[in-house]
Design an enzyme around this catalytic site. Structure first.
Site, PDB file in Angstrom:
ATOM      1  N   LYS A  74      -2.436   4.185   6.975  1.00 52.46           N
ATOM      2  CA  LYS A  74      -1.655   3.716   5.659  1.00 52.46           C
ATOM      3  C   LYS A  74      -0.190   4.406   5.996  1.00 52.46           C
ATOM      4  CE  LYS A  74      -2.997   3.665   1.258  1.00 52.46           C
ATOM      5  NZ  LYS A  74      -4.306   3.583   1.179  1.00 52.46           N
TER       6      LYS A  74
ATOM      7  N   ARG B 263      -7.487   0.451 -11.716  1.00 54.36           N
ATOM      8  CA  ARG B 263      -7.045   0.039 -10.574  1.00 54.36           C
ATOM      9  C   ARG B 263      -8.464  -1.052  -9.802  1.00 54.36           C
ATOM     10  NH1 ARG B 263      -4.378   2.578  -4.632  1.00 54.36           N
ATOM     11  NH2 ARG B 263      -6.348   1.459  -3.770  1.00 54.36           N
TER      12      ARG B 263
HETATM   13  C1  LIG Z   1      -5.074   4.996   0.475  1.00 58.38           C
HETATM   14  C2  LIG Z   1      -6.456   4.507   0.114  1.00 58.38           C
HETATM   15  C3  LIG Z   1      -7.585   5.792   0.800  1.00 58.38           C
HETATM   16  C4  LIG Z   1      -7.284   7.321   0.748  1.00 58.38           C
HETATM   17  O1  LIG Z   1      -6.068   7.843   0.208  1.00 58.38           O
HETATM   18  P1  LIG Z   1      -5.602   9.370   0.119  1.00 58.38           P
HETATM   19  O2  LIG Z   1      -5.857   9.877  -1.230  1.00 58.38           O
HETATM   20  O3  LIG Z   1      -4.756   9.112   0.720  1.00 58.38           O
HETATM   21  O4  LIG Z   1      -7.524  10.311   0.884  1.00 58.38           O
HETATM   22  C5  LIG Z   1      -9.230   5.270   0.254  1.00 58.38           C
HETATM   23  N1  LIG Z   1      -9.707   4.682  -0.007  1.00 58.38           N
HETATM   24  C6  LIG Z   1      -8.677   3.118  -0.643  1.00 58.38           C
HETATM   25  C7  LIG Z   1      -8.710   2.022  -1.441  1.00 58.38           C
HETATM   26  C8  LIG Z   1      -7.020   3.440  -1.033  1.00 58.38           C
HETATM   27  O5  LIG Z   1      -5.978   2.583  -0.868  1.00 58.38           O
END
Ligand SMILES: *Cc1c(COP(=O)(O)O)cnc(C)c1O
Length: 376
Positions: free
Chosen positions: A38, A133
């Protein structure tokens, strides 16, 4: 032709190396990696580099990004990591193989859309483990899982949790043992097998690479650690990983000796708070054509000899400690995750892909024009 500035330079070889190192280290501990794209807005070349490194699947929070990677013929299993909006369930079914969910009513809508499309869609149920969250409260998990099993065209792929994103709650052994226990309890209670137990994100690496037992956790979703080479609980560099796979290149548009202190009656600035005023007398000041519309200036690390003084929408104001900068010269800044995210999303920052390229994707078409045409 020199690529235009500001631009973000993306080194695929470094990203592949980082992903490879993490995949191999975690493999010995029985943990597969979902590569999270993302922050690059689903850039196909990045997803393909992660695939070459052996990630078991690709995840992204936004269905448009997954759609974009599919259209660029990235071959992978795709997981939507943000709970689907009810308004996008049809697209979720069309583009994603799996989605992470916490609302049974939306899962029912996904099942309905999957039935109409004649496909099967995997559901990962997210469990609230204290970071506040996303996630079902643990007391509601078994009931939600039962409902998934009873629905047509969806199947329970597994459970997962996400920590250290909102409240900063650490994914330690206690939290991971609790998630493992939820998986085992569901299996006993419902007489099923839980395939995937997804323990978290780049904040989990301290736990995953440490000595604690992995329990039932067999998947992590890694974005920042692959892209920027750091775990995210303390932002420590991970041994052997590159922290400079991305560089933001900006061009100098003004370079002058000016005082370090502003003069006049001080009120608010463009972004509310006027900066601290220096007392060093005249200094070599320069302006680069890079601002808040291009990246997050607070998230930039300047090259040696340059100190960032402040930024507005379109201007980065710096002090050059080693002589005056030349107007027209380019300088490379290292982005943190926030600056990376914004630079990759900005229509004003061109993307320059270096290193091995995806054979299935023309990287020149990866810029924002293509996506704007695709998602007007
Ligand atoms: C963005 C996201 C991740 C990845 O997180 P990082 O800290 O970039 O490794 C993993 N799980 C969810 C649900 C996310 O939204």
């Amino acid at each position: 032709m020199t690529p235009s500035a500001p631009r973000i330079e993306i080194d695929l070889d470094k990203i592949e190396h980082n992903a490879h190192c993490l995949v191999e280290q975690l493999k010995t501990r029985g943990i597969a990696v979902t590569g999270i794209t993302k922050a690059t807005r689903g850039l196909a070349a990045v997803a393909t580099a992660m695939r070459r490194a052996g990630v078991s699947g690709i995840g992204d929070a936004r269905i448009q990004n997954i759609d974009r990677m599919r259209r660029a013929r990235v071959r992978a299993s795709f997981a939507l990591t943000r709970a689907p909006m009810p308004s996008e369930v049809k697209q979720v079914i069309r583009c994603a193989d799996i989605s992470f969910n916490s609302e049974p009513a939306v899962i029912a809508q996904l099942a309905d859309a999957a039935r109409r499309a004649g496909v099967r869609h995997g559901i990962v149920l997210m469990v609230e483990m204290g970071d506040l969250r996303e996630g079902l409260m643990p007391a509601d998990l078994a009931d939600a899982a039962r409902r998934v099993i009873e629905l047509p065209n969806v199947f329970l792929q597994g459970i997962g949790c996400n920590l250290a994103c909102y409240a900063g709650v650490a994914p330690d052994a206690e939290k991971m043992n609790a998630l493992s226990a939820h998986a085992t309890a569901l299996e006993h209670g419902l007489g099923i097998h839980i395939d995937t137990v997804s323990g978290g994100n780049s904040a989990n690496l301290e736990w995953a690479l440490g000595g604690a037992s992995r329990g039932r956790i067999n998947n992590l979703r890694l974005g920042e650690s692959i892209l920027l080479g750091r775990e995210t609980l303390h932002r420590k560099v991970l041994p052997g990983l590159h922290t400079d796979a991305f560089g933001i290149v900006a061009e100098v548009i003004e370079s002058k000796r000016k005082p370090s202190a502003a003069w006049g009656r001080i009120a608010q600035s463009a972004f509310d708070v006027p900066p601290e005023q220096g007392r060093e007398g005249d200094m070599n000041r320069a302006i680069l054509a890079l601002g808040r519309q291009d990246c997050d200036p607070e998230g930039l690390t300047a090259p040696a000899g340059i100190r960032i003084l402040g930024a507005s929408s379109d201007h980065l104001i710096v002090e050059s400690q080693a002589g005056a900068l030349t107007v027209g010269s380019e300088h490379v800044f290292q982005p943190n995750y926030s600056a990376l995210l914004r630079a990759m999303t900005s229509a004003h920052v061109t993307q320059h892909v270096l290193g091995r390229r995806s054979p299935t994707h023309d990287c020149r078409a990866a810029g924002t024009d293509e996506t704007r045409a695709m998602y007007p």
